[in-house]
Motif scaffolding. Structure first.
Motif, PDB file in Angstrom:
ATOM      1  N   MET A  38     -13.785  19.730 -18.326  1.00 60.43           N
ATOM      2  CA  MET A  38     -13.930  18.432 -18.982  1.00 60.43           C
ATOM      3  C   MET A  38     -15.326  18.273 -19.599  1.00 60.43           C
ATOM      4  O   MET A  38     -15.468  17.699 -20.681  1.00 60.43           O
ATOM      5  CB  MET A  38     -13.668  17.288 -17.986  1.00 60.43           C
ATOM      6  N   GLU A  39     -16.359  18.802 -18.938  1.00 63.28           N
ATOM      7  CA  GLU A  39     -17.703  18.761 -19.520  1.00 63.28           C
ATOM      8  C   GLU A  39     -17.754  19.588 -20.803  1.00 63.28           C
ATOM      9  O   GLU A  39     -18.386  19.178 -21.788  1.00 63.28           O
ATOM     10  CB  GLU A  39     -18.737  19.275 -18.514  1.00 63.28           C
ATOM     11  N   THR A  40     -17.075  20.728 -20.798  1.00 65.21           N
ATOM     12  CA  THR A  40     -17.010  21.559 -21.996  1.00 65.21           C
ATOM     13  C   THR A  40     -16.302  20.813 -23.120  1.00 65.21           C
ATOM     14  O   THR A  40     -16.760  20.822 -24.276  1.00 65.21           O
ATOM     15  CB  THR A  40     -16.289  22.892 -21.687  1.00 65.21           C
ATOM     16  N   ASN A  41     -15.192  20.145 -22.797  1.00 66.93           N
ATOM     17  CA  ASN A  41     -14.470  19.363 -23.804  1.00 66.93           C
ATOM     18  C   ASN A  41     -15.347  18.251 -24.380  1.00 66.93           C
ATOM     19  O   ASN A  41     -15.356  18.030 -25.594  1.00 66.93           O
ATOM     20  CB  ASN A  41     -13.195  18.748 -23.211  1.00 66.93           C
ATOM     21  N   LEU A  42     -16.068  17.550 -23.520  1.00 66.89           N
ATOM     22  CA  LEU A  42     -16.948  16.481 -23.996  1.00 66.89           C
ATOM     23  C   LEU A  42     -18.031  17.025 -24.922  1.00 66.89           C
ATOM     24  O   LEU A  42     -18.312  16.443 -25.974  1.00 66.89           O
ATOM     25  CB  LEU A  42     -17.602  15.755 -22.816  1.00 66.89           C
ATOM     26  N   LEU A  55     -22.658   7.708 -32.934  1.00 65.23           N
ATOM     27  CA  LEU A  55     -23.153   6.450 -32.365  1.00 65.23           C
ATOM     28  C   LEU A  55     -22.009   5.606 -31.816  1.00 65.23           C
ATOM     29  O   LEU A  55     -22.125   5.011 -30.747  1.00 65.23           O
ATOM     30  CB  LEU A  55     -23.923   5.651 -33.415  1.00 65.23           C
ATOM     31  N   LYS A  56     -20.910   5.566 -32.557  1.00 64.09           N
ATOM     32  CA  LYS A  56     -19.753   4.760 -32.162  1.00 64.09           C
ATOM     33  C   LYS A  56     -19.198   5.199 -30.804  1.00 64.09           C
ATOM     34  O   LYS A  56     -18.795   4.373 -29.988  1.00 64.09           O
ATOM     35  CB  LYS A  56     -18.673   4.882 -33.229  1.00 64.09           C
ATOM     36  N   HIS A  57     -19.181   6.502 -30.542  1.00 68.17           N
ATOM     37  CA  HIS A  57     -18.564   7.035 -29.330  1.00 68.17           C
ATOM     38  C   HIS A  57     -19.569   7.391 -28.227  1.00 68.17           C
ATOM     39  O   HIS A  57     -19.167   7.858 -27.164  1.00 68.17           O
ATOM     40  CB  HIS A  57     -17.726   8.267 -29.680  1.00 68.17           C
ATOM     41  N   ARG A  58     -20.851   7.155 -28.485  1.00 72.04           N
ATOM     42  CA  ARG A  58     -21.899   7.542 -27.536  1.00 72.04           C
ATOM     43  C   ARG A  58     -21.680   6.951 -26.144  1.00 72.04           C
ATOM     44  O   ARG A  58     -21.732   7.664 -25.139  1.00 72.04           O
ATOM     45  CB  ARG A  58     -23.272   7.152 -28.076  1.00 72.04           C
ATOM     46  N   ASP A  59     -21.395   5.666 -26.072  1.00 72.96           N
ATOM     47  CA  ASP A  59     -21.221   5.011 -24.764  1.00 72.96           C
ATOM     48  C   ASP A  59     -19.992   5.544 -24.033  1.00 72.96           C
ATOM     49  O   ASP A  59     -20.026   5.743 -22.820  1.00 72.96           O
ATOM     50  CB  ASP A  59     -21.127   3.500 -24.925  1.00 72.96           C
ATOM     51  N   ASN A  60     -18.920   5.768 -24.775  1.00 73.81           N
ATOM     52  CA  ASN A  60     -17.699   6.295 -24.178  1.00 73.81           C
ATOM     53  C   ASN A  60     -17.926   7.711 -23.628  1.00 73.81           C
ATOM     54  O   ASN A  60     -17.485   8.030 -22.519  1.00 73.81           O
ATOM     55  CB  ASN A  60     -16.568   6.287 -25.209  1.00 73.81           C
ATOM     56  N   ILE A  61     -18.624   8.526 -24.385  1.00 74.03           N
ATOM     57  CA  ILE A  61     -18.925   9.896 -23.934  1.00 74.03           C
ATOM     58  C   ILE A  61     -19.803   9.842 -22.690  1.00 74.03           C
ATOM     59  O   ILE A  61     -19.556  10.558 -21.715  1.00 74.03           O
ATOM     60  CB  ILE A  61     -19.579  10.713 -25.067  1.00 74.03           C
ATOM     61  N   GLN A  62     -20.810   8.970 -22.704  1.00 74.34           N
ATOM     62  CA  GLN A  62     -21.685   8.854 -21.532  1.00 74.34           C
ATOM     63  C   GLN A  62     -20.914   8.352 -20.316  1.00 74.34           C
ATOM     64  O   GLN A  62     -21.126   8.824 -19.205  1.00 74.34           O
ATOM     65  CB  GLN A  62     -22.881   7.934 -21.822  1.00 74.34           C
ATOM     66  N   SER A  63     -20.011   7.431 -20.524  1.00 75.47           N
ATOM     67  CA  SER A  63     -19.178   6.923 -19.434  1.00 75.47           C
ATOM     68  C   SER A  63     -18.345   8.055 -18.823  1.00 75.47           C
ATOM     69  O   SER A  63     -18.215   8.150 -17.601  1.00 75.47           O
ATOM     70  CB  SER A  63     -18.276   5.807 -19.956  1.00 75.47           C
ATOM     71  N   ARG A  65     -19.124  11.255 -18.925  1.00 73.07           N
ATOM     72  CA  ARG A  65     -20.068  12.142 -18.215  1.00 73.07           C
ATOM     73  C   ARG A  65     -20.417  11.557 -16.838  1.00 73.07           C
ATOM     74  O   ARG A  65     -20.479  12.286 -15.852  1.00 73.07           O
ATOM     75  CB  ARG A  65     -21.333  12.359 -19.029  1.00 73.07           C
ATOM     76  N   ASP A  66     -20.648  10.248 -16.802  1.00 76.64           N
ATOM     77  CA  ASP A  66     -20.956   9.589 -15.528  1.00 76.64           C
ATOM     78  C   ASP A  66     -19.791   9.738 -14.554  1.00 76.64           C
ATOM     79  O   ASP A  66     -19.993   9.993 -13.365  1.00 76.64           O
ATOM     80  CB  ASP A  66     -21.277   8.107 -15.751  1.00 76.64           C
ATOM     81  N   HIS A  67     -18.580   9.567 -15.056  1.00 69.33           N
ATOM     82  CA  HIS A  67     -17.391   9.726 -14.215  1.00 69.33           C
ATOM     83  C   HIS A  67     -17.317  11.152 -13.664  1.00 69.33           C
ATOM     84  O   HIS A  67     -17.083  11.348 -12.464  1.00 69.33           O
ATOM     85  CB  HIS A  67     -16.133   9.388 -15.006  1.00 69.33           C
ATOM     86  N   LEU A  68     -17.537  12.135 -14.517  1.00 66.62           N
ATOM     87  CA  LEU A  68     -17.506  13.532 -14.063  1.00 66.62           C
ATOM     88  C   LEU A  68     -18.596  13.789 -13.026  1.00 66.62           C
ATOM     89  O   LEU A  68     -18.358  14.484 -12.034  1.00 66.62           O
ATOM     90  CB  LEU A  68     -17.647  14.489 -15.247  1.00 66.62           C
ATOM     91  N   ASN A  69     -19.780  13.219 -13.235  1.00 65.50           N
ATOM     92  CA  ASN A  69     -20.856  13.389 -12.253  1.00 65.50           C
ATOM     93  C   ASN A  69     -20.475  12.788 -10.906  1.00 65.50           C
ATOM     94  O   ASN A  69     -20.806  13.340  -9.859  1.00 65.50           O
ATOM     95  CB  ASN A  69     -22.158  12.780 -12.771  1.00 65.50           C
ATOM     96  N   SER A  70     -19.743  11.673 -10.927  1.00 66.16           N
ATOM     97  CA  SER A  70     -19.323  11.048  -9.666  1.00 66.16           C
ATOM     98  C   SER A  70     -18.303  11.928  -8.928  1.00 66.16           C
ATOM     99  O   SER A  70     -18.206  11.868  -7.702  1.00 66.16           O
ATOM    100  CB  SER A  70     -18.747   9.651  -9.908  1.00 66.16           C
ATOM    101  N   LEU A  71     -17.556  12.730  -9.661  1.00 63.12           N
ATOM    102  CA  LEU A  71     -16.561  13.606  -9.032  1.00 63.12           C
ATOM    103  C   LEU A  71     -17.212  14.779  -8.298  1.00 63.12           C
ATOM    104  O   LEU A  71     -16.630  15.333  -7.369  1.00 63.12           O
ATOM    105  CB  LEU A  71     -15.592  14.164 -10.089  1.00 63.12           C
TER     106      LEU A  71
END
Length: 98
Positions: A38-42, A55-63, A65-71
């Motif tokens: 999933m990190e590779t896909n992102l 810029l439009k998708h920056r927050d969604n991508i970061q969200s 990444r944060d979710h993956l980090n929590s896993l």
């Protein structure tokens, strides 16, 4: 839509592997493999974006990444629970596509 169903099947089967894996170490390894994929896909998606789209998708991508980090901190039993919930969501999604 047919491609989406096939993708859902692949993801469902991967999560089923996590749920069915009795060896905790192997279960965690499957979870790590999921995170890596999933990190590779992102990263790929992000590299394909430019300018306003980035810029439009920056927050969604970061969200994501944060979710993956929590896993990354999940135990094998937590991975099995997470995988079960993901499988339920896939089944619910498929039920609404008919």
């Amino acid at each position: 839509m047919n491609n989406s169903i096939k993708t859902d099947d692949v993801i469902f089967n991967f999560f089923k592997q996590i749920c069915d894996e009795k060896d905790d170490v192997k279960c965690l390894e499957l979870g790590k493999n999921w995170i890596h994929a999933m990190e590779t896909n992102l990263s790929t998606m992000e590299s394909n974006l430019n300018g306003a789209d980035k810029l439009k998708h920056r927050d969604n991508i970061q969200s994501n990444r944060d979710h993956l980090n929590s896993l990354k901190k999940k135990s094998s039993s937590e991975w099995r629970e997470y995988a079960t919930q993901c499988m339920i969501e896939i089944m619910n999604h498929k039920g609404h596509q008919s």
